[in-house]
Motif scaffolding. Structure first.
Motif, mmCIF file in Angstrom:
data_model
loop_
_atom_site.group_PDB
_atom_site.id
_atom_site.type_symbol
_atom_site.label_atom_id
_atom_site.label_comp_id
_atom_site.label_asym_id
_atom_site.label_seq_id
_atom_site.Cartn_x
_atom_site.Cartn_y
_atom_site.Cartn_z
ATOM 1 N N ARG A 29 46.904 60.221 25.788
ATOM 2 C CA ARG A 29 47.496 60.397 24.320
ATOM 3 C C ARG A 29 48.627 59.032 23.995
ATOM 4 O O ARG A 29 48.481 58.489 22.391
ATOM 5 N N ALA A 30 49.202 57.903 24.970
ATOM 6 C CA ALA A 30 49.727 57.301 24.754
ATOM 7 C C ALA A 30 48.356 55.484 24.422
ATOM 8 O O ALA A 30 48.637 54.778 23.835
ATOM 9 N N TYR A 31 47.127 56.053 24.827
ATOM 10 C CA TYR A 31 46.313 54.895 24.979
ATOM 11 C C TYR A 31 45.671 54.976 23.262
ATOM 12 O O TYR A 31 45.331 54.064 22.517
ATOM 13 N N LEU A 32 45.623 56.144 22.822
ATOM 14 C CA LEU A 32 45.401 57.036 21.846
ATOM 15 C C LEU A 32 46.012 55.782 20.536
ATOM 16 O O LEU A 32 45.787 56.149 19.424
ATOM 17 N N SER A 33 47.537 56.621 20.801
ATOM 18 C CA SER A 33 48.597 56.382 19.523
ATOM 19 C C SER A 33 48.568 54.918 19.275
ATOM 20 O O SER A 33 49.061 54.294 18.837
ATOM 21 N N GLY A 34 48.031 53.879 20.836
ATOM 22 C CA GLY A 34 48.201 52.559 20.865
ATOM 23 C C GLY A 34 47.787 52.097 19.676
ATOM 24 O O GLY A 34 47.407 50.652 19.203
ATOM 25 N N ILE A 35 46.024 52.472 20.088
ATOM 26 C CA ILE A 35 45.798 51.598 18.868
ATOM 27 C C ILE A 35 45.774 52.080 17.372
ATOM 28 O O ILE A 35 45.731 51.239 16.820
ATOM 29 N N LEU A 36 45.909 53.494 17.168
ATOM 30 C CA LEU A 36 46.481 53.708 15.888
ATOM 31 C C LEU A 36 47.589 53.177 14.794
ATOM 32 O O LEU A 36 47.908 52.580 14.496
ATOM 33 N N ARG A 37 48.531 52.621 15.659
ATOM 34 C CA ARG A 37 49.722 51.432 15.672
ATOM 35 C C ARG A 37 48.962 50.213 15.375
ATOM 36 O O ARG A 37 49.839 49.841 14.644
ATOM 37 N N THR A 38 48.533 49.638 15.954
ATOM 38 C CA THR A 38 47.535 48.113 16.008
ATOM 39 C C THR A 38 47.182 48.252 14.869
ATOM 40 O O THR A 38 47.028 47.536 14.455
ATOM 41 N N PHE A 39 46.150 49.328 15.088
ATOM 42 C CA PHE A 39 45.049 48.956 13.075
ATOM 43 C C PHE A 39 46.656 49.555 12.246
ATOM 44 O O PHE A 39 46.407 48.787 10.903
ATOM 45 N N ALA A 40 47.118 50.541 12.282
ATOM 46 C CA ALA A 40 48.190 50.388 11.111
ATOM 47 C C ALA A 40 49.954 48.922 11.145
ATOM 48 O O ALA A 40 49.208 48.509 9.757
ATOM 49 N N ALA A 41 49.184 48.466 12.027
ATOM 50 C CA ALA A 41 49.427 46.525 11.494
ATOM 51 C C ALA A 41 48.963 45.847 11.478
ATOM 52 O O ALA A 41 50.115 44.761 10.625
ATOM 53 N N ASN A 42 47.848 46.013 11.129
ATOM 54 C CA ASN A 42 46.761 45.406 10.469
ATOM 55 C C ASN A 42 46.385 45.408 9.309
ATOM 56 O O ASN A 42 45.230 45.427 9.117
ATOM 57 N N ILE B 73 44.818 48.657 8.247
ATOM 58 C CA ILE B 73 44.187 49.632 7.942
ATOM 59 C C ILE B 73 44.551 50.939 7.783
ATOM 60 O O ILE B 73 45.720 51.116 8.670
ATOM 61 N N ARG B 74 43.992 51.559 6.614
ATOM 62 C CA ARG B 74 45.010 52.738 6.132
ATOM 63 C C ARG B 74 43.662 53.823 6.040
ATOM 64 O O ARG B 74 44.134 54.625 5.719
ATOM 65 N N MET B 75 42.278 53.815 6.663
ATOM 66 C CA MET B 75 41.315 54.529 7.142
ATOM 67 C C MET B 75 40.704 54.748 8.227
ATOM 68 O O MET B 75 40.513 53.580 9.023
ATOM 69 N N VAL B 76 40.710 55.813 9.299
ATOM 70 C CA VAL B 76 40.099 56.055 10.052
ATOM 71 C C VAL B 76 39.072 56.704 10.617
ATOM 72 O O VAL B 76 38.748 57.661 9.998
ATOM 73 N N ARG B 77 37.871 55.872 11.531
ATOM 74 C CA ARG B 77 37.223 57.556 11.576
ATOM 75 C C ARG B 77 37.234 57.379 12.910
ATOM 76 O O ARG B 77 37.017 57.312 13.717
ATOM 77 N N LEU B 78 36.740 59.237 13.193
ATOM 78 C CA LEU B 78 37.278 59.443 14.904
ATOM 79 C C LEU B 78 35.826 59.779 15.468
ATOM 80 O O LEU B 78 35.465 60.537 14.910
ATOM 81 N N ASP B 79 35.793 58.797 16.100
ATOM 82 C CA ASP B 79 34.279 58.627 17.081
ATOM 83 C C ASP B 79 34.086 59.572 17.795
ATOM 84 O O ASP B 79 34.323 59.893 18.701
ATOM 85 N N ALA B 80 33.417 61.108 18.037
ATOM 86 C CA ALA B 80 33.420 61.474 19.048
ATOM 87 C C ALA B 80 33.284 62.112 19.213
ATOM 88 O O ALA B 80 34.180 62.996 20.109
ATOM 89 N N VAL B 81 34.458 62.577 18.058
ATOM 90 C CA VAL B 81 35.757 63.673 18.267
ATOM 91 C C VAL B 81 35.637 64.760 18.477
ATOM 92 O O VAL B 81 36.150 65.892 19.386
ATOM 93 N N GLY B 82 34.595 65.532 18.451
ATOM 94 C CA GLY B 82 34.083 67.004 18.614
ATOM 95 C C GLY B 82 33.978 66.950 19.920
ATOM 96 O O GLY B 82 33.824 68.313 20.491
ATOM 97 N N TYR B 83 33.691 65.990 20.938
ATOM 98 C CA TYR B 83 33.731 66.484 22.106
ATOM 99 C C TYR B 83 34.870 66.271 22.860
ATOM 100 O O TYR B 83 34.958 65.669 24.140
ATOM 101 N N ALA B 84 35.710 65.881 22.211
ATOM 102 C CA ALA B 84 37.227 65.562 23.113
ATOM 103 C C ALA B 84 37.542 66.192 23.555
ATOM 104 O O ALA B 84 38.426 65.780 25.092
ATOM 105 N N ILE B 85 37.820 67.718 23.722
ATOM 106 C CA ILE B 85 38.675 68.625 23.997
ATOM 107 C C ILE B 85 37.114 69.352 24.996
ATOM 108 O O ILE B 85 36.364 69.148 24.596
ATOM 109 N N LYS B 86 37.930 69.569 26.453
ATOM 110 C CA LYS B 86 36.891 69.954 27.232
ATOM 111 C C LYS B 86 37.988 71.391 27.841
ATOM 112 O O LYS B 86 38.835 71.245 28.139
#
Length: 498
Positions: free
Chosen positions: A179-192, A194-207
C-alpha cells in the motif's frame, strides 16, 4: 477530464531521440505554433516513461516507478507538459521489475529485508498449499502458471507470483508495504501535475485461494479504495480490463472511467460482415463513462466481444463464436498475413486473446473505411483516444518485429521528426486531424447523444445541443455514408471523407 480527443503515445517513439530532451520535444510537437500536431489534442496519455523504458515489457516493468527515465527528461518536463495539456500516466499496480532496488534487497537479505512483505509468494495466498485444482482455477490470459521458482541471492528459495513474466514480480498490494509503495506513486504524480491515471493490470492485483484471482469482488473493493485515495489527490482513475463485456459495464459503475475495448473488434466486424447489428446492440448498453479507442499499445482485443469463458452458454458474446474466428482470419487477410506473424504463439507473443496489427492495416489500408471507423469512435459517448501509430495511419512495422520478435512491436513504430512531418501530409492523416478538430470544437458533442432507428446494415448516430447538431450515417452494406453538422449560421455542412 476535458471532453476532447486525447493522444496515446510513448515519449520516445514519436519524434524521440533518447537524448534527455524527448519530453520537451513532445511538448513542442503538441503545442508549439507551427508544429505538425499543435493544438490537435486536448490531452495525452504518456505510456510508461519511468526508469527504465526498455526493460522486459517496454516500461511496464518499472525499476523505479517514481523516477523519469533520464533519457526522456525529468519530472520538470512532465510538469511543463501538464500545464498545456491534460496528462494521463500509468500506475502499474500488479508488479514491478525484478531489477528494482526493493527486489534486489529482498533477494540479498530474504525475510530479513525491509521489503520482504512487498512481494507476493505462493504461500502468502495458499498457506496450506495449493492443489492442482486451485492452480487451474486461476484465470490466465497467457500460457503457463503465474508463478516463478526462484533461488534468492541469499540462498533462500521462493515461489513468486509472476502474472506476466518472470521479470515482473507481483506486489502484495494488501500488505502495508504494498500500500505504501502504490501511495507513493500517486503522491509523486499529483505533485507533478498528473490528474489522470490508468491502473495497469489491476484486474490481477488481488489473489485469493480457490478463486480465479481476476476481477473478484475483492478486486472491485481494492479498485474502489485506490480510486478514493487518488481522488483525494485530485486524480481521476481509468481501469484497464480486457474481459467479458458485462464485466466492463459492472466496472464502469464503480470507477471514473473504463475503456470501450469492445469497440475496435465490433467496428472491424461491422465492415467485414457488412452489418451494424452487433455494434448497435453494444451501443445500446455500453457505459458512457468510457474512453473510446480503436488502437492502443497492445493488440486488438478479441475476448471483449466473445462469450464469458466461465460459462459460454449462459453468457454469450456480442458476436457468434464462428464469426469471431472468421474476424480474426479476415484481419490476417487484410494485413497481407503480417498480423499472423505477430499473433498467438508467433513472435513470442503471450497475449493469446489479442490480434497484433496496426488498425489501419487491419482495415486493409482502406482510407475511407478507416476515417469512417474513426468517425464512429468520435461519435460515441465518452472521451476518444487515438494511438500515435493510428494517428499517422501507420503500417505494421515488420522490421521492428523481426528485430525484437515481440508480437506487439508490430504496432510500436519509432517515428523520427522528418517522418512525422511527412506522414502528416498524407491526405488520410490530414483528414483525420480535421475530424479530430471537429470533434473537439463542435458544440453538439457537449449535448445529448442518440442512436437513431435504422436497418441491420445501417448505423445512424446523432448529437444535439440546442440548435447545434452533428449526425453520422453509415450503411455497411452499400458503404453509403455521410457526416453532417450545423455551421455557425445553422446551415448544414458535410465532412469530406475523400
Amino acid at each position: 477530464m476535458k471532453n476532447q480527443v486525447q493522444l496515446i503515445t510513448y515519449v520516445d517513439r514519436l519524434g524521440g531521440q533518447r537524448d534527455g530532451a524527448d519530453l520537451a520535444r513532445l511538448t513542442a510537437l503538441l503545442s508549439e505554433p507551427g508544429a505538425p500536431l499543435a493544438g490537435v489534442f486536448g490531452g495525452v496519455h504518456l505510456l510508461p516513461f519511468f526508469h527504465a523504458i526498455d526493460g522486459a515489457d517496454a516500461g511496464f516493468d518499472p525499476i523505479d516507478h517514481t523516477r523519469v527515465d533520464p533519457r526522456l527528461g525529468s519530472w520538470a518536463d512532465v510538469k511543463a507538459l501538464t500545464e498545456r495539456l491534460d496528462v494521463m500516466a500509468d500506475v502499474i499496480v500488479n508488479h514491478m521489475s525484478s531489477e528494482s532496488p526493493q527486489f534486489l534487497d529482498y533477494s540479498e537479505k530474504g525475510e530479513a529485508s525491509a521489503h520482504a512483505g512487498l512481494f507476493l509468494t505462493l504461500d502468502a495466498v495458499f498457506p496450506n498449499g495449493a492443489t492442482e485444482r486451485d492452480l487451474l482455477t486461476v484465470y490466465r490470459p497467457r500460457p503457463g502458471l503465474p508463478l516463478t521458482y526462484a533461488t534468492l541471492r541469499c540462498g533462500e528459495r521462493r515461489i513468486l507470483w509472476t502474472t506476466f513474466t518472470a521479470a515482473q514480480i507481483d506486489i502484495a498490494v494488501r500488505h502495508p508495504q504494498g500500500r505504501a509503495y502504490l501511495s507513493g506513486i500517486l503522491r509523486t504524480f499529483a505533485a507533478n501535475g498528473i490528474r489522470m491515471v490508468r491502473l495497469d493490470a489491476v484486474g490481477y492485483a488481488i489473489k485469493k485461494a480457490g478463486e480465479s484471482c481476476f476481477m473478484m469482488p475483492e478486486t472491485f473493493d481494492f479498485i474502489g479504495e485506490f480510486a478514493q485515495e487518488a481522488r483525494a489527490l485530485g486524480i481521476e482513475v481509468l481501469v484497464e480490463i480486457h474481459a467479458y463485456h458485462q464485466r466492463q459495464i459492472e466496472i464502469a459503475a464503480r470507477v471514473d472511467w473504463v475503456y470501450d475495448f469492445a469497440l475496435p473488434p465490433l467496428v472491424l466486424h461491422a465492415f467485414a460482415f457488412r452489418t451494424a447489428a452487433a455494434l448497435k446492440r453494444w451501443i445500446a448498453i455500453r457505459p458512457a463513462n468510457a474512453l473510446t479507442v480503436l488502437d492502443t499499445h497492445d493488440g486488438i482485443g478479441i475476448i471483449d466481444i466473445g462469450a464469458d469463458a466461465t460459462d459460454r452458454a449462459a453468457y454469450p458474446g456480442l458476436v457468434p463464436p464462428e464469426e469471431l474466428d472468421a474476424l480474426v482470419e479476415r484481419i490476417h487477410e487484410a494485413s497481407g498475413g503480417e498480423s499472423r506473424k505477430a499473433t498467438g504463439a508467433a513472435a513470442s507473443n503471450l497475449d493469446l486473446y489479442q490480434v497484433n496489427c496496426s488498425f489501419f492495416d487491419a482495415m486493409g489500408r482502406d482510407e475511407t473505411a478507416y476515417l469512417l471507423a474513426r468517425a464512429i469512435q468520435f461519435f460515441l459517448p465518452g472521451v476518444p483516444q487515438v494511438y500515435y501509430v493510428g494517428l499517422l495511419a501507420g503500417h505494421n512495422d515488420m522490421a521492428l518485429l523481426a528485430r525484437t520478435q515481440v508480437g506487439r512491436d508490430i504496432n510500436r513504430h519509432f517515428y523520427d521528426a522528418d517522418e512525422i512531418a511527412r506522414e502528416c501530409q498524407r491526405p488520410v492523416v490530414r483528414r483525420l486531424i480535421e475530424l479530430i478538430r471537429l470533434r473537439n470544437r463542435h458544440p453538439a458533442f457537449g449535448g445529448d447523444f442518440s442512436l437513431q432507428p435504422g436497418g441491420d446494415t445501417e448505423l445512424h448516430l446523432r448529437w444535439q445541443n440546442g440548435s447545434a447538431w452533428a449526425a453520422l450515417r453509415v450503411d455497411f452494406a452499400s458503404r453509403d455514408h455521410a457526416l453532417e453538422y450545423s455551421g455557425e449560421a445553422g446551415e448544414a455542412q458535410r465532412f469530406a471523407f475523400s
